[in-house]
Design a protein around this motif. Structure first.
Motif, mmCIF file in Angstrom:
data_model
loop_
_atom_site.group_PDB
_atom_site.id
_atom_site.type_symbol
_atom_site.label_atom_id
_atom_site.label_comp_id
_atom_site.label_asym_id
_atom_site.label_seq_id
_atom_site.Cartn_x
_atom_site.Cartn_y
_atom_site.Cartn_z
ATOM 1 N N PRO A 1 10.130 5.556 12.476
ATOM 2 C CA PRO A 1 9.030 4.668 12.862
ATOM 3 C C PRO A 1 8.723 4.812 14.348
ATOM 4 N N PRO A 2 7.479 4.581 14.719
ATOM 5 C CA PRO A 2 7.125 4.704 16.130
ATOM 6 C C PRO A 2 7.820 3.627 16.958
ATOM 7 N N PRO A 3 8.064 3.901 18.238
ATOM 8 C CA PRO A 3 8.723 2.895 19.073
ATOM 9 C C PRO A 3 7.807 1.700 19.277
ATOM 10 N N PRO A 4 8.366 0.537 19.597
ATOM 11 C CA PRO A 4 7.513 -0.634 19.826
ATOM 12 C C PRO A 4 6.593 -0.390 21.017
ATOM 13 N N PRO A 5 5.400 -0.972 20.992
ATOM 14 C CA PRO A 5 4.470 -0.731 22.096
ATOM 15 C C PRO A 5 5.002 -1.311 23.405
ATOM 16 N N ARG A 6 4.646 -0.667 24.502
ATOM 17 C CA ARG A 6 5.105 -1.101 25.813
ATOM 18 C C ARG A 6 4.407 -2.408 26.184
ATOM 19 N N ARG A 7 5.204 -3.334 26.685
ATOM 20 C CA ARG A 7 4.652 -4.603 27.149
ATOM 21 C C ARG A 7 4.421 -4.513 28.644
ATOM 22 N N ALA A 8 3.191 -4.702 29.079
ATOM 23 C CA ALA A 8 2.874 -4.582 30.494
ATOM 24 C C ALA A 8 3.522 -5.725 31.273
ATOM 25 N N THR A 9 4.080 -5.418 32.416
ATOM 26 C CA THR A 9 4.702 -6.437 33.267
ATOM 27 C C THR A 9 4.156 -6.293 34.680
ATOM 28 N N LYS A 10 4.294 -7.350 35.461
ATOM 29 C CA LYS A 10 3.863 -7.315 36.858
ATOM 30 C C LYS A 10 5.094 -7.373 37.740
ATOM 31 N N PRO A 11 5.013 -6.747 38.920
ATOM 32 C CA PRO A 11 6.128 -6.907 39.859
ATOM 33 C C PRO A 11 6.175 -8.352 40.355
ATOM 34 N N SER A 12 7.368 -8.833 40.601
ATOM 35 C CA SER A 12 7.517 -10.209 41.067
ATOM 36 C C SER A 12 6.972 -10.350 42.491
ATOM 37 N N ARG A 13 6.761 -11.583 42.910
ATOM 38 C CA ARG A 13 6.246 -11.838 44.260
ATOM 39 C C ARG A 13 7.209 -11.309 45.313
ATOM 40 N N GLY A 14 8.500 -11.536 45.098
ATOM 41 C CA GLY A 14 9.516 -11.058 46.048
ATOM 42 C C GLY A 14 9.501 -9.536 46.157
ATOM 43 N N ALA A 15 9.329 -8.861 45.018
ATOM 44 C CA ALA A 15 9.306 -7.402 45.033
ATOM 45 C C ALA A 15 8.102 -6.887 45.812
ATOM 46 N N ARG A 16 6.956 -7.548 45.621
ATOM 47 C CA ARG A 16 5.747 -7.147 46.365
ATOM 48 C C ARG A 16 5.957 -7.345 47.877
ATOM 49 N N GLU A 17 6.550 -8.486 48.250
ATOM 50 C CA GLU A 17 6.788 -8.763 49.670
ATOM 51 C C GLU A 17 7.756 -7.758 50.283
ATOM 52 N N ARG A 18 8.825 -7.425 49.556
ATOM 53 C CA ARG A 18 9.793 -6.441 50.058
ATOM 54 C C ARG A 18 9.131 -5.073 50.235
ATOM 55 N N ARG A 19 8.283 -4.683 49.289
ATOM 56 C CA ARG A 19 7.582 -3.412 49.389
ATOM 57 C C ARG A 19 6.681 -3.383 50.621
ATOM 58 N N LEU A 20 5.925 -4.450 50.833
ATOM 59 C CA LEU A 20 5.012 -4.488 51.978
ATOM 60 C C LEU A 20 5.765 -4.526 53.300
ATOM 61 N N THR A 21 6.894 -5.249 53.345
ATOM 62 C CA THR A 21 7.713 -5.293 54.558
ATOM 63 C C THR A 21 8.248 -3.902 54.877
ATOM 64 N N ALA A 22 8.722 -3.210 53.869
ATOM 65 C CA ALA A 22 9.250 -1.858 54.070
ATOM 66 C C ALA A 22 8.148 -0.925 54.551
ATOM 67 N N LYS A 23 6.933 -1.088 54.009
ATOM 68 C CA LYS A 23 5.805 -0.254 54.445
ATOM 69 C C LYS A 23 5.478 -0.519 55.921
ATOM 70 N N ARG A 24 5.512 -1.791 56.317
ATOM 71 C CA ARG A 24 5.221 -2.131 57.709
ATOM 72 C C ARG A 24 6.261 -1.515 58.639
ATOM 73 N N GLN A 25 7.533 -1.631 58.254
ATOM 74 C CA GLN A 25 8.604 -1.068 59.078
ATOM 75 C C GLN A 25 8.456 0.449 59.201
ATOM 76 N N ARG A 26 8.144 1.090 58.104
ATOM 77 C CA ARG A 26 7.982 2.545 58.118
ATOM 78 C C ARG A 26 6.790 2.933 58.992
#
Length: 144
Positions: A105-130
């Motif tokens: 049988p085919p695998p179950p369909p992928r459920r779309a998820t969003k990155p958490s607020r903390g993950a978005r903030e950490r990503r943007l902070t790392a981008k600023r530092q870089r």
């Protein structure tokens, strides 16, 4: 070898639905290369087989194996071994493996998820530092 081929617990192919042809194998083989028909072609008619427990299994197999089928017939060739018996077993194993993957049988369909607020903030902070690190590289002046 008209024994049944067990693919899964629910799919067993009767031996009478499997057709075997033998021919001479190419490649190295020593003295017996021109005398033994060790190459095996195993054919199975997917389109008309009575082995499938449901029409859905047959449709799935026909759809997923469409590139390998000729008029609904799946053919597997095995010539790796010098022994005809070993090639027969190899062809049967390969056929079972192909059918097992095809009717899964085919695998179950992928459920779309969003990155958490903390993950978005950490990503943007790392981008600023870089960005600051890179911006600081061009400001070094040497005076001699």
């Amino acid at each position: 070898m008209a024994t049944d081929l067990t693919v899964t617990a629910s799919l067993v192919i009767p031996g009478v639905e499997l057709a075997e042809r033998f021919s001479r194998s190419s490649g190295p083989g020593g003295q017996s290369v021109n005398t033994t028909d060790s190459r095996v072609e195993l054919s199975f008619d997917v389109a008309t087989s009575s082995a499938f427990t449901s029409e859905r299994q047959r449709e799935r197999a026909l759809d997923r194996l469409s590139g390998r089928l000729v008029d609904g017939v799946l053919t597997i060739a095995a010539s790796e071994q010098r022994s005809q018996l070993q090639n027969r077993h190899a062809a049967r194993d390969r056929l079972a493996s192909l059918l097992r993957e095809a009717i899964a049988p085919p695998p179950p369909p992928r459920r779309a998820t969003k990155p958490s607020r903390g993950a978005r903030e950490r990503r943007l902070t790392a981008k600023r530092q870089r960005s600051d690190v890179k911006r600081g590289r061009g400001q070094v002046r040497h005076t001699d």
